[in-house]
Every structure is written in C-alpha cells, then in structure tokens.
Design a protein around this motif. Structure first.
Motif, mmCIF file in Angstrom:
data_model
loop_
_atom_site.group_PDB
_atom_site.id
_atom_site.type_symbol
_atom_site.label_atom_id
_atom_site.label_comp_id
_atom_site.label_asym_id
_atom_site.label_seq_id
_atom_site.Cartn_x
_atom_site.Cartn_y
_atom_site.Cartn_z
ATOM 1 N N PRO A 178 0.827 -1.218 0.000
ATOM 2 C CA PRO A 178 0.000 0.000 0.000
ATOM 3 C C PRO A 178 0.854 1.258 0.000
ATOM 4 N N GLY A 179 0.267 2.336 -0.462
ATOM 5 C CA GLY A 179 0.879 3.652 -0.344
ATOM 6 C C GLY A 179 0.512 4.290 0.990
ATOM 7 N N PRO A 184 -3.760 2.886 4.901
ATOM 8 C CA PRO A 184 -4.171 1.519 4.546
ATOM 9 C C PRO A 184 -4.424 0.608 5.752
ATOM 10 N N PHE A 185 -4.348 1.123 6.969
ATOM 11 C CA PHE A 185 -4.485 0.296 8.169
ATOM 12 C C PHE A 185 -5.707 -0.619 8.083
ATOM 13 N N PRO A 186 -5.558 -1.909 8.451
ATOM 14 C CA PRO A 186 -4.446 -2.522 9.186
ATOM 15 C C PRO A 186 -3.257 -2.974 8.331
ATOM 16 N N ALA A 187 -3.339 -2.851 7.002
ATOM 17 C CA ALA A 187 -2.137 -3.035 6.183
ATOM 18 C C ALA A 187 -1.152 -1.915 6.512
ATOM 19 N N ILE A 188 0.097 -2.073 6.140
ATOM 20 C CA ILE A 188 1.138 -1.099 6.479
ATOM 21 C C ILE A 188 1.742 -0.543 5.199
ATOM 22 N N ALA A 189 1.753 0.771 5.113
ATOM 23 C CA ALA A 189 2.279 1.433 3.920
ATOM 24 C C ALA A 189 3.723 1.004 3.662
#
Length: 256
Positions: A178-179, A184-189
């Motif tokens: 993700p940028g 993008p939480f819970p993903a991490i930029a």
C-alpha cells in the motif's frame, strides 16, 4: 517532620529523531552477525549473472560472500560488511568496505501488523491465489505458489505467521504494497511481506519477466533466497532478512 513546603526539582531530557527508512535505507540487508561458515551466514551473491542494486546499497552485519562469477553492482550507499569477506572483492562494485558497527535492531524493528484487527484477512497458505483486494493478509501454514499459478494484489501487506514461502519462477506474481494515502491500516504502507522474528522458515522467491514485487520484504528471523530475472522492474523492493542469498543464471535487478 517538616512543616514548610517541600520542593522537588526534576530534569527531563527528550530525544527527537527524524523519520528514516528501515535499515538506514539499504536495499539488501543480512542481519546475521556470525562469521562466514559454509554457505549459511550473511549475504551471499552467487551464479554467473549480473546483480544490480539501483538507488541503494548492500549491508551485512556479518559475512559477505561472492560465489561463482556474479557481477554485483550497487549504485548508491556502497557495499558494506561488518564480519568477513569471502571471495574476490573484484566481484563487487564499488569495492566492499568493512564497517565498524552492525545495523542495530532499532533501525529495522517495527510494530507487527495487527492480525487481530477485524478487517484483516485470515487465509491458509494453500488457498492464497488469484486476485487480492487491498488490505492485510495473515497467512497460516506454508505459502507455495507453483508454476502457472497467479497471485495479483495492489495495496496488500502479506504476513507469513508460521510457514515458509516458495514462489516458483513460472508463476505470475504481481504484488504491490500500500501507499501512504489513504491510510491503509491494518495493512502497512510500504510493507509487502512480513515474517515475524519467531518464524525461521525460508522465503524463496523466483522471478520471471512477467512478475514484479513492490514494497519491503521484512523477515528478520528468516533466510531469504532471491533468484534472478531479466526484468528490470521485477524487484522494486527492499530485502531485509537474517541471511540473504541473491543470484542464479539470470540477471537480478533490485530497484530501491
């Protein structure tokens, strides 16, 4: 005991550090501080092909090894090792330099992705395939992508909780982290693959001319093996592992 005002004088010191990229911005980082032993420790570059690291350098906390006749070039940041150099320095450009201090844990440790978040996707490694929607994917078991399989995802962070990763060179892999915006939480930029320090299984990635990886690969307790591909955009990434091997018979281009 004391009938007047009691005065307490204290002093506080605050330290502010600017934000910086993981592992001081090196593109390929091996964290194992042990001396060279067989083919096991540190950063190893092998094979007969060109290995180009563009926009950043290479750092190993221990052993730096050149096997075979690879041509290893780093365009920025230099090639640095704390332990030993095995093989001819002529395999590397610029010439490797001995560093006095290793990269400390504070420079690469992060808060782990939150797999308990209700928006996290929990998937068995055997079932991760096809096209992924953006988000955080927490994988249990081994992730094995065989030839002619496909895994495509834009804006994804993939956490390998307890298994290994083996991606065949004939698979179609198009993955991007993700940028920063939107959050993008819970993903991490910027984080594509994450293996927790407790996971000591191997991550083995075989590239091809149709595949690409974009984002940091952070596996501080694992060995990472990266085999080459002639595609100049296949690895748009930062690779941080316990031991790291890069090479093969096809060119490898890591663009930081």
């Amino acid at each position: 005991v004391f009938d007047d005002a009691l005065r307490n004088t204290v002093e506080a010191v605050a330290r502010i550090r600017p934000r910086q990229n993981l592992a001081y911005g090196y593109a390929i980082v091996a964290l194992n501080p042990d001396d060279c032993q067989g083919q096991q420790n540190g950063a190893t570059f092998h094979g007969t092909a060109d290995i180009l690291v563009e926009g950043a350098g290479i750092f190993t906390n221990g052993c730096l090894r050149g096997n075979g006749s690879p041509d290893v070039e780093a365009t920025a940041g230099g090639i640095n090792y704390v332990g030993q150099l095995v093989g001819s320095s002529s395999l590397f450009s610029p010439s490797p330099q001995k560093a006095s201090l290793p990269i400390p844990a504070s420079a690469y440790e992060i808060e782990p992705p939150d797999c308990s978040h209700p928006d996290a996707h929990h998937v068995s490694g055997k079932k991760l395939s096809g096209e992924l929607e953006p988000g955080l994917y927490c994988i249990s078991g081994n992730l094995q992508i065989n030839g002619n399989d496909a895994l495509v995802g834009n804006g994804v962070t993939i956490v390998i909780l307890d298994g290994f990763v083996h991606i065949d060179g004939n698979a179609e892999i198009k993955l991007a982290a993700p940028g920063q915006s939107p959050d993008p939480f819970p993903a991490i930029a910027g984080l594509l693959f994450y293996m927790p320090p407790s996971n000591h299984n191997v991550m083995r990635i075989n590239g091809n001319s149709e595949s690409f990886y974009q984002g940091t690969i952070l596996a501080t307790g694992s060995d990472i093996d990266v085999l080459g591909t002639a595609a100049i955009d296949a690895y748009r990434t930062q690779i941080i592992g316990w031991n790291v091997q890069v090479g093969g018979t096809s060119d490898t281009h890591v663009r930081y």
